[in-house]
Each structure stands twice: as structure tokens, then as C-alpha cells.
Design an enzyme around this catalytic site. Structure first.
Site, mmCIF file in Angstrom:
data_model
loop_
_atom_site.group_PDB
_atom_site.id
_atom_site.type_symbol
_atom_site.label_atom_id
_atom_site.label_comp_id
_atom_site.label_asym_id
_atom_site.label_seq_id
_atom_site.Cartn_x
_atom_site.Cartn_y
_atom_site.Cartn_z
ATOM 1 N N GLY A 3 0.694 -1.379 -0.095
ATOM 2 C CA GLY A 3 -0.335 0.218 0.314
ATOM 3 C C GLY A 3 0.514 0.977 -0.152
ATOM 4 N N SER A 4 2.200 1.190 -0.726
ATOM 5 C CA SER A 4 3.099 2.358 -0.759
ATOM 6 C C SER A 4 2.211 3.764 -1.243
ATOM 7 C CB SER A 4 4.367 2.114 -0.675
ATOM 8 O OG SER A 4 4.431 1.859 -2.001
ATOM 9 N N ASN A 54 -5.341 2.990 -12.381
ATOM 10 C CA ASN A 54 -4.384 2.513 -12.385
ATOM 11 C C ASN A 54 -2.894 2.793 -12.488
ATOM 12 O OD1 ASN A 54 -3.013 -0.412 -11.836
ATOM 13 N ND2 ASN A 54 -2.899 -0.897 -13.568
ATOM 14 N N HIS A 111 0.981 1.776 -13.399
ATOM 15 C CA HIS A 111 2.322 0.422 -13.533
ATOM 16 C C HIS A 111 3.283 0.642 -13.508
ATOM 17 C CE1 HIS A 111 2.190 -3.598 -14.835
ATOM 18 N NE2 HIS A 111 3.140 -2.975 -16.431
#
Ligand code: GAR
Length: 217
Positions: free
Chosen positions: A14-15, A109, A111
Site C-alpha cells: 500500500g505505498s 491504475n 503500473h
């Protein structure tokens, strides 16, 4: 302008969620995180979210007969929390076309590669194996194909001669934490939006610089 209400699905540490939460702590930032939800009950990011005072939920994919049922449960939790936008942050489940359509152009998102290079997993190992001199990360709107969709923001880092997948990942991650909040801000302010499957910007975003690796002599 009303602040976006963002739900953040995670699967692990969860950074990136924390980078978004730090940005949202600024009263001038145009978004708030209303829910962090994880498909992994033991995700470290859940504790991290709670430390920010953010509500959390677990939707364990193993409790559902198929992806459609799991995704419907995700949407139900997001809607119940009042989310009107979703930022995937290290969420490691493939999403159904139904979920992606429900949140179309309201779903980002991050990536760890310069898309469209190195979709999928093990991006840093694959970048090293390919010998690219520039690697990086991408924030993009989500489409049903894996790691596909209109690109909002990218950051490039040079690949150094002594890099391992770990050292490269760490430098890319530092950039992820910069561009995810910046990309969310652009989208939340309406300064970046999808038009014809490309992102268009309200202001000039050219920046004028270039990152060259190795540096020019
Ligand atoms: C990040 O590097 C993110 O870009 C990546 O997982 C990591 C999660 O770290 N996401 C993907 O690979 C999605 N295709 P975090 O939990 O510390 O944010």
C-alpha cells in the site's frame, strides 16, 4: 469544486495508497479517499490506511464463485462508501469487463513500466533482461485488456549498469509516488480527460525536457 471521493483497491503493502493519502491530506487537493479495500486480509496497506484514519474493508476473492461475483462485491462496497472514482494501487486481480465499464473513465491504475512496454508481472526483471536504458512507471485509465488504457502520466528513470531488479524497482517506486497523486490531481480538476481513447490536457503539459540515458557527453 467538490472533491472526488476515491476508493482505493490494494493487495499488498500500500505505498502508492499512502502517497495518495498524503496528497489528500492537503486541503487544496481535489480528492479524498473514502475507502481502502483489499482482496488480501493480511495486506499491510490496510494498517497503513487505518493510520491515516481511512475506512478499510476486506473483500476476499476466495469467498466468491467467480470474478464477476467478486467484482460486483467490490463495486457494492465502493458505492456504499460513496466512491465516485477508483484508483487501483497494487491491486493484483484481473478485473472483469463489467467492472471496468461500470467505472469507465473513473478508474485509474499505476503500473511499474513505461507502457505499452512490459505489461503484466516482473516488469523490472524484464526491463533488465531486455536491456532498455530507460524504464519507469505509468498512470493510465483502465480498459478491459491487461495494463491497457489511455495514459495520463509517465515517469522515466535511467537503468544503471549495476542495477538489480530490486534497486531498479526502488527508483521506479519513488517516481510512482510522485506521479500517482499528480495524475489524480489532473483528472480530478478536469485538466486531463479521455477523448477518443487518448488523454487530452487543458494546459500545455510538454515540460520541454528530455531524459537521456546514458547522459549525453
Ligand atoms: C507498485 O509497484 C505498483 O505499480 C504495482 O504493484 C506495486 C504495489 O506496491 N502494480 C502492478 O504491478 C499492477 N499491474 P504498493 O502496494 O506499495 O503500492
Amino acid at each position: 469544486m467538490a472533491r472526488l471521493k476515491v476508493g482505493v483497491p490494494i493487495s499488498g503493502r500500500g505505498s502508492n495508497m499512502a502517497a495518495l493519502a498524503e496528497a489528500c491530506a492537503d486541503p487544496g487537493f481535489p480528492a479524498d479517499i473514502v475507502l481502502v479495500l483489499s482482496n488480501e486480509p493480511g495486506a499491510a496497506g490496510l494498517t497503513r490506511a487505518q493510520a491515516f484514519g481511512i475506512p478499510t474493508a476486506v473483500v476476499d476473492h476466495r469467498d466468491f464463485p467467480d470474478r464477476a461475483a467478486f467484482d460486483a462485491a467490490l463495486t457494492a462496497r465502493l458505492e456504499a462508501a460513496g466512491a465516485d472514482f477508483v484508483c487501483l494501487a497494487g491491486f493484483m486481480r484481473l478485473l472483469t469487463a463489467g467492472f471496468v465499464e461500470r467505472w469507465r473513465d473513473r478508474l485509474l491504475n499505476i503500473h511499474p513500466s513505461l507502457l505499452p512496454a512490459f505489461r503484466g508481472l516482473d516488469t523490472h526483471e524484464r526491463a533488465l533482461a531486455a536491456g532498455v536504458r530507460l524504464h519507469g512507471c505509468t498512470v493510465h485509465f483502465v480498459r478491459p485488456e491487461l495494463d491497457d488504457g489511455p495514459i495520463v502520466m509517465q515517469a522515466a528513470v535511467p537503468v544503471l549498469p549495476d542495477d538489480t531488479a530490486g534497486s531498479l524497482a526502488a527508483r521506479v517506486l519513488a517516481q510512482e509516488h510522485r506521479i500517482y497523486p499528480a495524475a489524480l490531481r489532473l483528472v480530478a480538476e478536469g485538466a486531463a480527460r479521455v477523448e477518443g481513447e487518448r488523454v487530452v490536457y487543458r494546459r500545455d503539459q510538454s515540460g520541454g525536457g528530455a531524459l537521456v540515458a546514458p547522459p549525453l557527453p
